[in-house]
Design an enzyme around this catalytic site. Structure first.
Site, short mmCIF file in Angstrom:
data_model
loop_
_atom_site.label_atom_id
_atom_site.label_comp_id
_atom_site.label_asym_id
_atom_site.label_seq_id
_atom_site.Cartn_x
_atom_site.Cartn_y
_atom_site.Cartn_z
N CYS A 23 -43.00 10.72 -8.96
CA CYS A 23 -41.60 10.04 -9.03
C CYS A 23 -41.44 8.82 -9.77
O CYS A 23 -40.23 8.43 -9.92
CB CYS A 23 -41.15 10.13 -7.62
SG CYS A 23 -41.09 12.03 -6.79
N HIS B 289 -35.06 5.46 -7.72
CA HIS B 289 -35.39 6.97 -7.59
C HIS B 289 -34.58 7.85 -6.82
O HIS B 289 -34.29 7.57 -5.50
CB HIS B 289 -37.01 7.03 -7.36
CG HIS B 289 -37.32 8.42 -7.07
ND1 HIS B 289 -37.12 9.24 -8.05
CD2 HIS B 289 -38.08 8.88 -5.82
CE1 HIS B 289 -37.33 10.59 -7.38
NE2 HIS B 289 -38.03 10.40 -6.18
N ASN C 97 -33.60 15.65 -5.49
CA ASN C 97 -34.86 14.77 -5.79
C ASN C 97 -35.40 15.68 -7.28
O ASN C 97 -36.03 16.59 -7.01
CB ASN C 97 -35.79 14.79 -5.05
CG ASN C 97 -37.14 14.00 -5.17
OD1 ASN C 97 -37.16 13.57 -6.53
ND2 ASN C 97 -37.87 13.33 -4.24
#
Length: 327
Positions: free
Chosen positions: A122, A254, A284
């Site tokens: 990520c 993020h 996500n």
């Protein structure tokens, strides 16, 4: 003359299949797994996500996003002399040939420029952007296509409601070019391999695959780490740039969990209105989440030229980092 790198184009792509929390809950209920829209939203802030079609690969999503970034930048594919793709879900098992090389081929680039993948989960886009900045500042490359692309739906265990409801697929891209004007002002990258087991895909390779081929996440441990490091790395990056928290016009963290994101904004003294949020609609998307959010805010007019944008990510490895850019 001081050489800088500057973002001159952004692009993004989401697969056509949009799945709401209720639709996903209904699909899981048919398998005897209980969840709900309220359960997902309360814990993550996610309302929907997109899943790639069976024949779509990370490179396909990446090419769509890259094409839009090139159009905004007013460039042709052969103007690009380096492609960096951040992805944890590459086209090929074993990670070669690199997804970056496949993207180069699909874009029709024939100038023999470099192409490479970056794996920091990520945090991947932040790592890739910082790497591209270093190449440009060193005078090695002039126009770099930086992409985050993921098809996380392929590595989700749809029998585990704690993870399968959180992730989605997508891609985001930027064109980063050499400039005499300040663009990327500072960056900071970190990793701590001692925590590699709290977010991983425990499938090993030693002549043959072994282990579980699905994402594993220790949610509470990841939450604790994320909250701890994101404020620190943002302040570290600001210090490198000689700037204050109040000079941040936009925060793009993020897009993993709205509670983590909101907590980071508060610690940086930023109102929620200065944080770009797309996690509610995208879920996500790992390395794709920051460039997806960046492109959304650029195209709807929130982010304007001359504004300071802080991008920061945290992910498996354990990795984290931040990039401060003047757009």
């Amino acid at each position: 003359m001081t050489l800088y790198s500057k973002i001159i184009g952004t692009g993004s792509y989401l697969p056509e299949q949009r799945v709401t929390n209720q639709e996903l809950a209904d699909q899981l209920a048919a398998k005897g797994i209980e969840t709900s829209d309220e359960w997902i939203t309360t814990r993550s802030g996610i309302a929907a996500r997109h899943f790639a079609a069976p024949d779509q690969k990370s490179s396909d999503l990446a090419v769509n996003a890259a094409t839009k970034a090139l159009e905004m930048a007013g460039m042709q594919p052969n103007d690009i002399d380096l492609i960096i793709v951040a992805s944890s879900t590459p086209d090929f098992f074993g990670s070669f040939p690199s997804t970056a090389c496949i993207v180069q081929q699909k874009l029709g680039i024939t100038n023999n420029g470099a192409a490479v993948d970056v794996q920091a989960v990520c945090s991947g886009f932040v790592y890739a952007l910082s790497t591209a900045d270093a190449f440009i500042r060193a005078g090695v490359h002039k126009n770099v296509l930086v992409i985050g692309a993921e098809v996380f739906s392929r590595i989700l265990d749809f029998n585990d409601r704690t993870t399968c409801v959180l992730f989605g697929d997508g891609a985001g891209a930027v064109v980063l070019s050499a400039s005499q004007e300040p663009g990327i002002l500072a960056s900071a990258l970190h990793a701590d391999g001692r925590h590699s087991d709290i977010l991983c895909m425990p499938n090993t390779f030693a002549g043959a695959t072994a282990g579980e081929a699905y994402l594993y996440m220790d949610g509470p441990a990841v939450f604790k780490m994320a909250v701890s490091v994101l404020e620190k790395v943002a302040n570290e990056t600001l210090e490198k740039a000689g700037m204050q928290q109040s000079e941040i016009d936009w925060l793009i963290p993020h897009q993993a969990n709205l509670r983590i994101m909101s907590g980071t904004a508060r610690k940086l003294g930023l109102p929620m209105e200065k944080m770009v949020v797309t996690v509610d609609q995208h879920g996500n998307t790992s390395a794709a989440s920051i460039p997806l959010a960046l492109d959304a805010a650029v195209r709807d007019g929130r982010i304007q030229r001359g504004q300071n944008v802080m991008m920061e990510g945290v992910g498996g490895g354990f990795t984290w980092g931040a990039v401060l850019t003047r757009f």
